[in-house]
Design a protein around this motif. Structure first.
Motif, PDB file in Angstrom:
ATOM      1  N   LEU A  99      26.886  89.394   3.650  1.00 21.21           N
ATOM      2  CA  LEU A  99      25.877  88.823   4.705  1.00 21.21           C
ATOM      3  C   LEU A  99      24.529  89.404   4.276  1.00 21.21           C
ATOM      4  CD1 LEU A  99      27.953  89.217   7.853  1.00 21.21           C
ATOM      5  CD2 LEU A  99      27.798  87.138   6.326  1.00 21.21           C
ATOM      6  N   ASP A 100      24.268  89.943   3.179  1.00 19.27           N
ATOM      7  CA  ASP A 100      23.009  90.461   3.028  1.00 19.27           C
ATOM      8  C   ASP A 100      21.972  89.515   2.679  1.00 19.27           C
ATOM      9  OD1 ASP A 100      20.632  91.739   1.867  1.00 19.27           O
ATOM     10  OD2 ASP A 100      21.910  92.802   0.290  1.00 19.27           O
ATOM     11  N   PRO A 101      20.963  89.374   3.499  1.00 16.86           N
ATOM     12  CA  PRO A 101      19.926  88.255   3.495  1.00 16.86           C
ATOM     13  C   PRO A 101      19.566  87.930   2.304  1.00 16.86           C
ATOM     14  CG  PRO A 101      19.647  89.618   5.587  1.00 16.86           C
ATOM     15  CD  PRO A 101      20.731  90.511   4.623  1.00 16.86           C
ATOM     16  N   GLU A 102      19.203  88.861   1.477  1.00 15.35           N
ATOM     17  CA  GLU A 102      18.698  88.824   0.224  1.00 15.35           C
ATOM     18  C   GLU A 102      19.261  88.167  -0.614  1.00 15.35           C
ATOM     19  OE1 GLU A 102      16.535  91.440  -3.403  1.00 15.35           O
ATOM     20  OE2 GLU A 102      17.875  92.505  -1.813  1.00 15.35           O
ATOM     21  N   ARG A 103      20.708  87.553  -0.522  1.00 17.11           N
ATOM     22  CA  ARG A 103      21.537  86.988  -1.311  1.00 17.11           C
ATOM     23  C   ARG A 103      21.125  85.305  -0.923  1.00 17.11           C
ATOM     24  NH1 ARG A 103      25.521  89.472  -4.032  1.00 17.11           N
ATOM     25  NH2 ARG A 103      26.111  91.413  -3.348  1.00 17.11           N
ATOM     26  N   LEU A 104      20.697  85.006   0.420  1.00 20.79           N
ATOM     27  CA  LEU A 104      20.662  83.735   0.719  1.00 20.79           C
ATOM     28  C   LEU A 104      19.488  83.166   0.219  1.00 20.79           C
ATOM     29  CD1 LEU A 104      21.695  84.187   4.542  1.00 20.79           C
ATOM     30  CD2 LEU A 104      23.141  83.424   2.576  1.00 20.79           C
ATOM     31  N   THR A 105      18.606  83.800  -0.397  1.00 19.70           N
ATOM     32  CA  THR A 105      17.307  83.230  -0.797  1.00 19.70           C
ATOM     33  C   THR A 105      17.335  83.358  -2.461  1.00 19.70           C
ATOM     34  OG1 THR A 105      16.277  85.479  -1.021  1.00 19.70           O
ATOM     35  CG2 THR A 105      15.989  84.232   1.116  1.00 19.70           C
ATOM     36  N   SER A 106      18.398  83.635  -3.036  1.00 21.65           N
ATOM     37  CA  SER A 106      18.634  83.708  -4.477  1.00 21.65           C
ATOM     38  C   SER A 106      18.686  82.368  -4.940  1.00 21.65           C
ATOM     39  CB  SER A 106      19.934  84.458  -4.965  1.00 21.65           C
ATOM     40  OG  SER A 106      20.959  83.882  -4.445  1.00 21.65           O
ATOM     41  N   GLY A 107      18.435  81.677  -6.108  1.00 25.69           N
ATOM     42  CA  GLY A 107      18.277  80.470  -6.604  1.00 25.69           C
ATOM     43  C   GLY A 107      19.516  79.860  -6.615  1.00 25.69           C
ATOM     44  N   LYS A 108      20.591  80.579  -7.035  1.00 27.48           N
ATOM     45  CA  LYS A 108      21.954  79.982  -6.981  1.00 27.48           C
ATOM     46  C   LYS A 108      22.840  80.776  -6.334  1.00 27.48           C
ATOM     47  CE  LYS A 108      25.329  78.228 -10.298  1.00 27.48           C
ATOM     48  NZ  LYS A 108      25.501  77.997 -11.825  1.00 27.48           N
ATOM     49  N   LEU A 109      23.849  80.322  -5.656  1.00 30.14           N
ATOM     50  CA  LEU A 109      24.553  81.095  -4.753  1.00 30.14           C
ATOM     51  C   LEU A 109      26.162  80.632  -4.854  1.00 30.14           C
ATOM     52  CD1 LEU A 109      24.536  83.707  -2.738  1.00 30.14           C
ATOM     53  CD2 LEU A 109      23.979  82.133  -0.893  1.00 30.14           C
ATOM     54  N   GLN A 110      27.016  81.263  -5.344  1.00 31.60           N
ATOM     55  CA  GLN A 110      28.243  80.737  -5.447  1.00 31.60           C
ATOM     56  C   GLN A 110      29.192  81.772  -4.854  1.00 31.60           C
ATOM     57  OE1 GLN A 110      28.846  80.181  -9.603  1.00 31.60           O
ATOM     58  NE2 GLN A 110      28.648  77.888  -9.500  1.00 31.60           N
ATOM     59  N   TYR A 111      30.265  81.315  -4.126  1.00 34.51           N
ATOM     60  CA  TYR A 111      31.187  82.254  -3.421  1.00 34.51           C
ATOM     61  C   TYR A 111      32.600  81.958  -4.012  1.00 34.51           C
ATOM     62  CZ  TYR A 111      27.999  82.888   0.212  1.00 34.51           C
ATOM     63  OH  TYR A 111      26.650  83.034   1.245  1.00 34.51           O
ATOM     64  N   THR A 112      33.201  83.100  -4.459  1.00 33.40           N
ATOM     65  CA  THR A 112      34.826  83.137  -4.864  1.00 33.40           C
ATOM     66  C   THR A 112      35.453  83.549  -3.767  1.00 33.40           C
ATOM     67  OG1 THR A 112      33.774  83.688  -7.041  1.00 33.40           O
ATOM     68  CG2 THR A 112      36.159  83.909  -6.501  1.00 33.40           C
ATOM     69  N   ILE A 113      36.586  82.522  -3.398  1.00 31.69           N
ATOM     70  CA  ILE A 113      37.204  82.805  -2.102  1.00 31.69           C
ATOM     71  C   ILE A 113      38.684  82.909  -2.440  1.00 31.69           C
ATOM     72  CG2 ILE A 113      35.504  81.894  -0.467  1.00 31.69           C
ATOM     73  CD1 ILE A 113      37.607  79.468  -0.156  1.00 31.69           C
ATOM     74  N   GLU A 114      39.692  83.351  -1.836  1.00 27.81           N
ATOM     75  CA  GLU A 114      41.014  83.489  -1.991  1.00 27.81           C
ATOM     76  C   GLU A 114      41.602  82.768  -0.896  1.00 27.81           C
ATOM     77  OE1 GLU A 114      44.794  86.345  -1.979  1.00 27.81           O
ATOM     78  OE2 GLU A 114      42.990  87.163  -2.958  1.00 27.81           O
ATOM     79  N   ARG A 115      42.518  81.561  -1.136  1.00 24.91           N
ATOM     80  CA  ARG A 115      42.987  80.889   0.006  1.00 24.91           C
ATOM     81  C   ARG A 115      44.663  80.417  -0.493  1.00 24.91           C
ATOM     82  NH1 ARG A 115      40.237  75.261   0.844  1.00 24.91           N
ATOM     83  NH2 ARG A 115      38.642  76.856   1.965  1.00 24.91           N
ATOM     84  N   ASN A 116      45.460  80.990   0.374  1.00 28.96           N
ATOM     85  CA  ASN A 116      46.835  80.867  -0.101  1.00 28.96           C
ATOM     86  C   ASN A 116      47.215  81.282  -1.507  1.00 28.96           C
ATOM     87  OD1 ASN A 116      47.290  79.341   2.458  1.00 28.96           O
ATOM     88  ND2 ASN A 116      46.572  77.607   1.609  1.00 28.96           N
ATOM     89  N   GLY A 117      46.735  82.413  -1.935  1.00 24.96           N
ATOM     90  CA  GLY A 117      46.886  83.023  -3.038  1.00 24.96           C
ATOM     91  C   GLY A 117      46.128  82.337  -4.462  1.00 24.96           C
ATOM     92  N   LYS A 118      45.446  81.586  -3.972  1.00 26.50           N
ATOM     93  CA  LYS A 118      44.683  80.973  -5.185  1.00 26.50           C
ATOM     94  C   LYS A 118      43.100  81.261  -4.898  1.00 26.50           C
ATOM     95  CE  LYS A 118      47.937  77.134  -5.887  1.00 26.50           C
ATOM     96  NZ  LYS A 118      48.102  75.639  -5.900  1.00 26.50           N
ATOM     97  N   GLU A 119      42.419  81.294  -6.145  1.00 22.11           N
ATOM     98  CA  GLU A 119      40.951  81.574  -6.144  1.00 22.11           C
ATOM     99  C   GLU A 119      40.243  80.396  -6.221  1.00 22.11           C
ATOM    100  OE1 GLU A 119      39.481  84.721  -8.610  1.00 22.11           O
ATOM    101  OE2 GLU A 119      40.367  86.169  -7.150  1.00 22.11           O
ATOM    102  N   LEU A 120      39.247  80.165  -5.381  1.00 22.91           N
ATOM    103  CA  LEU A 120      38.472  78.808  -5.500  1.00 22.91           C
ATOM    104  C   LEU A 120      36.886  79.418  -5.593  1.00 22.91           C
ATOM    105  CD1 LEU A 120      39.934  76.717  -2.677  1.00 22.91           C
ATOM    106  CD2 LEU A 120      40.436  76.530  -5.025  1.00 22.91           C
ATOM    107  N   THR A 121      36.147  78.398  -6.340  1.00 17.76           N
ATOM    108  CA  THR A 121      34.625  78.802  -6.153  1.00 17.76           C
ATOM    109  C   THR A 121      33.633  77.650  -5.615  1.00 17.76           C
ATOM    110  OG1 THR A 121      35.054  79.819  -8.396  1.00 17.76           O
ATOM    111  CG2 THR A 121      32.714  79.111  -7.906  1.00 17.76           C
ATOM    112  N   LEU A 122      33.024  78.028  -4.710  1.00 16.45           N
ATOM    113  CA  LEU A 122      32.283  76.962  -3.821  1.00 16.45           C
ATOM    114  C   LEU A 122      30.676  77.278  -3.924  1.00 16.45           C
ATOM    115  CD1 LEU A 122      34.405  77.210  -0.461  1.00 16.45           C
ATOM    116  CD2 LEU A 122      34.649  75.752  -2.341  1.00 16.45           C
ATOM    117  N   THR A 123      29.812  76.233  -4.227  1.00 18.09           N
ATOM    118  CA  THR A 123      28.598  76.335  -4.321  1.00 18.09           C
ATOM    119  C   THR A 123      27.753  76.271  -3.135  1.00 18.09           C
ATOM    120  OG1 THR A 123      28.794  75.974  -6.679  1.00 18.09           O
ATOM    121  CG2 THR A 123      26.646  75.981  -5.747  1.00 18.09           C
ATOM    122  N   ALA A 124      26.993  76.982  -2.595  1.00 15.83           N
ATOM    123  CA  ALA A 124      25.889  76.800  -1.309  1.00 15.83           C
ATOM    124  C   ALA A 124      24.899  75.847  -1.848  1.00 15.83           C
ATOM    125  CB  ALA A 124      25.280  78.153  -1.005  1.00 15.83           C
ATOM    126  N   PRO A 125      24.355  74.936  -0.886  1.00 18.93           N
ATOM    127  CA  PRO A 125      23.210  74.234  -0.948  1.00 18.93           C
ATOM    128  C   PRO A 125      21.917  74.956  -1.405  1.00 18.93           C
ATOM    129  CG  PRO A 125      23.928  73.969   1.168  1.00 18.93           C
ATOM    130  CD  PRO A 125      24.936  74.803   0.403  1.00 18.93           C
TER     131      PRO A 125
END
Length: 453
Positions: free
Chosen positions: A174-200
């Motif tokens: 939740l570091d605010p500095e990350r929200l202003t970076s040019g590209k923001l991608q989150y790696t999450i784990e759901r049901n044992g699988k990893e997914l990559t989601l890109t913020a607008p």
């Protein structure tokens, strides 16, 4: 009652911020031997004051209109539009009689003191309470219609990394500095699988539009206390219970429980909850209750206020790190720097058109609302809000707009380069234009707050 609370905390926040800002001008002016005629918190339009007292050469007071304040320094053309000194001989104690470098320090004093205030608050909070870190093992709660929901993130997902960097604590995520970076991608784990989601790219506009970041650690609805004689107590619900569903709809977060109950005042609800058969030998967590608990189904009718008489038990896994004085100072200064950088970048995105101006800015009404919300979360949250607002006020004031500190700074810097004073008539016209712009902005922000609450 909520309106009175909102007004109260708004006034408290403005009082702290304005006092610090104007004190910065006051103390630097006195340091260089300038006479300060007035030091007012709040404006005394039409001479309406709550309090005033003259001490020495300075009249101190509290104006009846709590939307700002001012320090009147002899020999200075400011928002008071005072022109009495113009035809008189320059006095040694006047602002205009001092070297340019001293005048610039006085003009920058308010901004500097706002930054000092923010740093002191951050250092104080960190020094007294230490740094609290929430383990990233706690799953995410995603608010409906938030930017993270639109990205495909779901409540119950586990955050793993941001831009490829592994996470250990939620504070990193939740570091605010990350929200202003040019590209923001989150790696999450759901049901044992990893997914990559890109913020607008316009994630800040989303967040400001919803008045919430939209993602946080899940707060399991574990019950701490049950009010004697309340609906929950009458229904047999016990402390230490975990609410798992209401009217057969699963719930995983405390906010879901509160929202459903508050919207069904006087209506029967079927609450499904779990409770351990015996006293736990280890810290009580939702995971432990789900694993070893017994399930109950109870009918509860919320009272007319939309409450059933239960309170939350904090079960999120956290680590609180106590810091030494040097570490607290370092941490507080780092928070001040990061917040300043984030604020500057935010303004940059607004002025460059990358963020929606209407959703990204807030006037008195929005500030008052946020002040009240932060106060409801506790004094630490409120003071944190004051620190962030203090930094925003400092940055706004250094903008080169006539009538603001930044505009006055530029005019005096030009005089220093020219080696002579700008004609009085020119400075008065510039000041009048600046005041008109400020009033127009103020009116716009008020209307914008009403149209974009």
């Amino acid at each position: 009652m909520e309106l009175l609370s909102t007004i109260f905390y708004f006034i408290i926040a403005i009082f702290i911020l304005v006092t610090a800002h104007e004190f910065g001008h006051f103390i630097t002016a006195r340091m260089f031997g300038m006479r300060v005629d007035r030091f007012f918190i709040g404006f005394d339009f039409w001479g309406i004051k709550l309090w005033q007292k003259k001490i020495g050469e300075t009249e101190y007071g509290i104006g009846a209109f709590p939307i700002g304040g001012y320090v009147k320094i002899a020999g200075m053309i400011d928002e008071s539009m005072d022109t009495e000194h113009v035809t008189e001989e320059v006095k040694p104690w006047e602002f205009r009689a001092k070297p340019v470098w001293q005048r610039l320090i006085v003009l920058a004093g308010g901004v500097a003191m706002n930054m000092v205030l923010a740093a002191v608050i951050f250092i104080g909070i960190t020094g007294i309470f230490g740094e609290s870190h929430t383990l990233i093992t706690t799953p995410a709660f995603i608010e409906p219609n938030s930017v993270f929901s639109s990205m495909g993130m779901q409540s119950g997902d586990h955050l793993v990394a941001i831009n490829g960097q592994k996470l250990q604590y939620w504070e990193e995520a939740l570091d605010p500095e990350r929200l202003t970076s040019g590209k923001l991608q989150y790696t999450i784990e759901r049901n044992g699988k990893e997914l990559t989601l890109t913020a607008p790219k316009d994630i800040i506009s989303w967040i400001n539009g919803n008045q919430s970041i939209g993602i946080r650690p899940t707060v399991p609805p574990v019950i701490d206390q049950v009010l004697t004689g309340g609906p929950a107590a009458k229904a047999g619900i016990m402390p230490g219970g975990l609410i798992t569903a209401i009217n057969d709809s699963p719930v995983t977060d405390w906010s879901e429980v509160v929202n459903i109950i508050s919207k069904n005042a006087g209506k029967k609800l079927v609450v499904t909850w779990m409770h351990l058969k015996s006293e736990p030998t280890e810290p009580l967590t939702s995971k432990l209750i789900r694993k070893n608990g017994q399930t109950f189904t109870t009918e509860v009718v919320p009272n007319t206020s939309g409450k059933i008489g239960i309170s939350l038990k904090q079960t999120i896994e956290t680590e609180r790190i106590k810091l030494s004085v040097p570490q607290a100072i370092s941490s507080g200064l780092n928070q001040t720097w990061k917040t300043t950088v984030l604020t500057v970048q935010g303004f940059g995105k607004i002025f460059s058109g990358q963020e929606d101006f209407r959703k990204s800015v807030g006037g008195p009404i929005k500030i008052a609302r946020i002040a009240n919300q932060s106060a409801e979360q506790g004094p630490i949250s409120f003071m944190y809000f004051v620190a962030v607002l203090s930094i925003s006020l400092a940055i706004i004031n250094i903008l080169p707009i006539p009538a603001l500190d930044g505009g006055q700074f530029v005019l005096n810097a030009i005089e220093g380069v020219m080696g002579r004073e700008i004609p009085f008539e020119v400075k008065m016209r510039i000041q009048q234009v600046g005041m008109t712009l400020l009033l127009m902005f103020f009116a716009y922000f008020m209307i914008n707050d009403l149209l974009n609450p």
